[in-house]
Scaffold this active site. Structure first.
Site, short mmCIF file in Angstrom:
data_model
loop_
_atom_site.label_atom_id
_atom_site.label_comp_id
_atom_site.label_asym_id
_atom_site.label_seq_id
_atom_site.Cartn_x
_atom_site.Cartn_y
_atom_site.Cartn_z
N ASN A 65 26.32 20.22 34.32
CA ASN A 65 25.59 19.50 33.15
C ASN A 65 24.29 19.62 33.13
OD1 ASN A 65 28.21 18.41 32.67
ND2 ASN A 65 27.74 16.08 33.16
N ASP A 106 30.92 13.82 27.09
CA ASP A 106 30.20 13.49 28.45
C ASP A 106 30.93 12.23 28.80
OD1 ASP A 106 28.67 13.81 30.50
OD2 ASP A 106 26.74 13.77 29.41
N HIS A 107 30.38 11.73 29.89
CA HIS A 107 30.50 10.35 30.61
C HIS A 107 31.49 9.15 29.64
CE1 HIS A 107 27.97 12.33 33.51
NE2 HIS A 107 28.59 11.71 34.34
N GLU A 167 22.17 6.51 34.17
CA GLU A 167 22.54 7.42 32.76
C GLU A 167 23.38 6.66 31.97
OE1 GLU A 167 22.59 11.89 32.43
OE2 GLU A 167 24.92 11.45 32.40
N HIS A 196 21.68 11.57 38.86
CA HIS A 196 21.54 11.61 37.56
C HIS A 196 20.11 11.24 37.09
CE1 HIS A 196 25.34 12.56 35.93
NE2 HIS A 196 26.01 11.38 36.44
N HIS A 248 27.28 17.59 38.58
CA HIS A 248 26.40 16.57 37.55
C HIS A 248 25.14 16.07 38.21
CE1 HIS A 248 30.06 14.34 35.05
NE2 HIS A 248 30.03 15.79 35.31
ZN ZN Z 1 28.52 11.89 36.29
#
Ligand code: ZN
Length: 360
Positions: A288, A110-111, A183, A227, A266
């Site tokens: 996500n 992820d990110h 996040e 997010h 997202h």
């Molecule tokens: Zn994102």
């Protein structure tokens, strides 16, 4: 005919052309695959069980923090050592167990913001070693998130990483525009509204820069997403913007692919099913899922603890008798399993909402 028919590897972790074939199939058949954040073997098996029972492909992803958790919270994370070790350990675990569930699995991370790039570098080292030994990377795909930086540096650096991933036919997801909320240490709660929406020219620029390097990439474009948790109604999603991006790119490059871009959604927590479906119609192939899954996993354990409280306060002795043993109540396989069940149920809802169920 189902998604498995277009794959050379039908079950377990898939890589390379199979990942591309799966996303292409999803885009053509208008479904998206949930990407569930996993932090432990327990959350991995809960997700795989739901995918198996729903006859769905699935994406398992580890965040930088989730990967460190896989290694253990007691391990120091200087130079991303714990996040690298945990991601590699998680990847080997997922590779070992995934085929037992009979569904194709995309193994993703992820990110990864600018300050976390040493984490991505470390995982790519592991990918290259794995590629040398077996002919395929350890992970199916990674994500790089330089959306907080200038667009120019974002695209240029993403291109550099795609060049490194390309010989392994490894997928790279990138982010453009700002997804609101908080996040993994990136806080965008106070960002002004216009920058939440990516412009079509930016998408075309990314497409033109990345596609000569490799076809294995996708774009998380901001269309009002947030997010983390927010109150429903506080955010205006505009999934139709993704359709405008597709038209803009298609008009520029031509070809018979009306939707040339693979988009990722997202920050969807709290979105309506219709908002998801609109985004999917415009080429979203991956959604996500983190916040909702965390809550679902907790709920089963919370309810168990509340309902069985009187059986959990001492090892022996409960309302049925002072000498009654409580082992069958406090065994972690019993109460952790309750979290797995409620999380699996939430994954099933996502699979159904995104039309991913029964696609194999
Ligand atoms: Zn994102």
């Amino acid at each position: 005919m189902g998604a498995q028919d277009v794959l050379t590897r039908k079950t377990g972790v898939i890589v390379g052309d199979d990942v591309l074939a799966l996303f292409k199939y999803a885009r053509e058949h208008k479904f998206a695959i949930p990407a569930v954040n996993v932090t432990s073997s327990s959350t991995v098996v809960a997700t795989l069980e739901a995918a198996r029972d729903a006859k769905s492909p699935i994406i398992l992803q580890m965040s930088q923090g989730g990967a460190a958790y896989f290694a253990g919270k007691g391990v120091a994370n200087g130079d991303q050592a714990a996040s690298i070790a945990g991601a590699v350990a998680g990847a080997h675990y997922i590779r070992s167990v995934a085929a037992s569930y009979g569904v194709p699995v995309v193994l993703h991370t992820d990110h990864c913001a600018k300050k976390l790039l040493p984490w991505l570098d470390g995982m790519l080292d592991a990918d290259e070693a794995h590629f040398k030994a077996t002919g395929e990377p350890l992970f199916s795909s990674h994500m790089i998130d330089l959306s907080e930086e200038t667009v120019e540096w974002n695209v240029e650096t993403t291109a550099k990483y795609l060049k490194r991933a390309a010989p392994m036919k490894q997928w790279l997801e990138m982010e453009i525009g700002i997804t609101g909320g908080e996040e993994d240490g990136v806080n965008n709660e106070d960002v002004d509204n216009a920058s939440l929406y990516t412009q079509p020219e930016d998408i075309l620029n990314i497409y033109n820069t990345l596609s000569p390097i490799s076809p294995y990439f996708s774009i998380a474009a901001g269309f009002g997403n947030v997010h983390g948790v927010y109150k429903p109604g506080n955010v205006k999603l505009h999934p139709e913007l993704l359709g405008k991006h597709q038209e803009h790119v298609h008009a520029a490059i031509g070809g018979d692919e009306a939707k040339p871009v693979y988009f990722v959604f997202h920050g969807g927590s709290g979105s309506s099913k219709q908002e998801y479906l609109d985004a999917i119609n415009h080429g979203v192939v991956k959604v996500n899922m983190d916040t909702d899954m965390q809550f679902a996993y907790m709920a089963g354990i919370r309810d168990y603890m509340l309902n069985k409280k009187d059986y959990l306060m001492t090892a022996v002795g409960n309302p049925d008798g002072d000498d009654k043993p409580n082992k069958k109540f406090f065994d972690p396989r019993v109460w952790v399993r309750e979290g797995e069940k409620t999380m699996a149920a939430r994954v099933t809802v996502a699979l159904q909402d995104f039309n991913c169920a029964n696609q194999l």
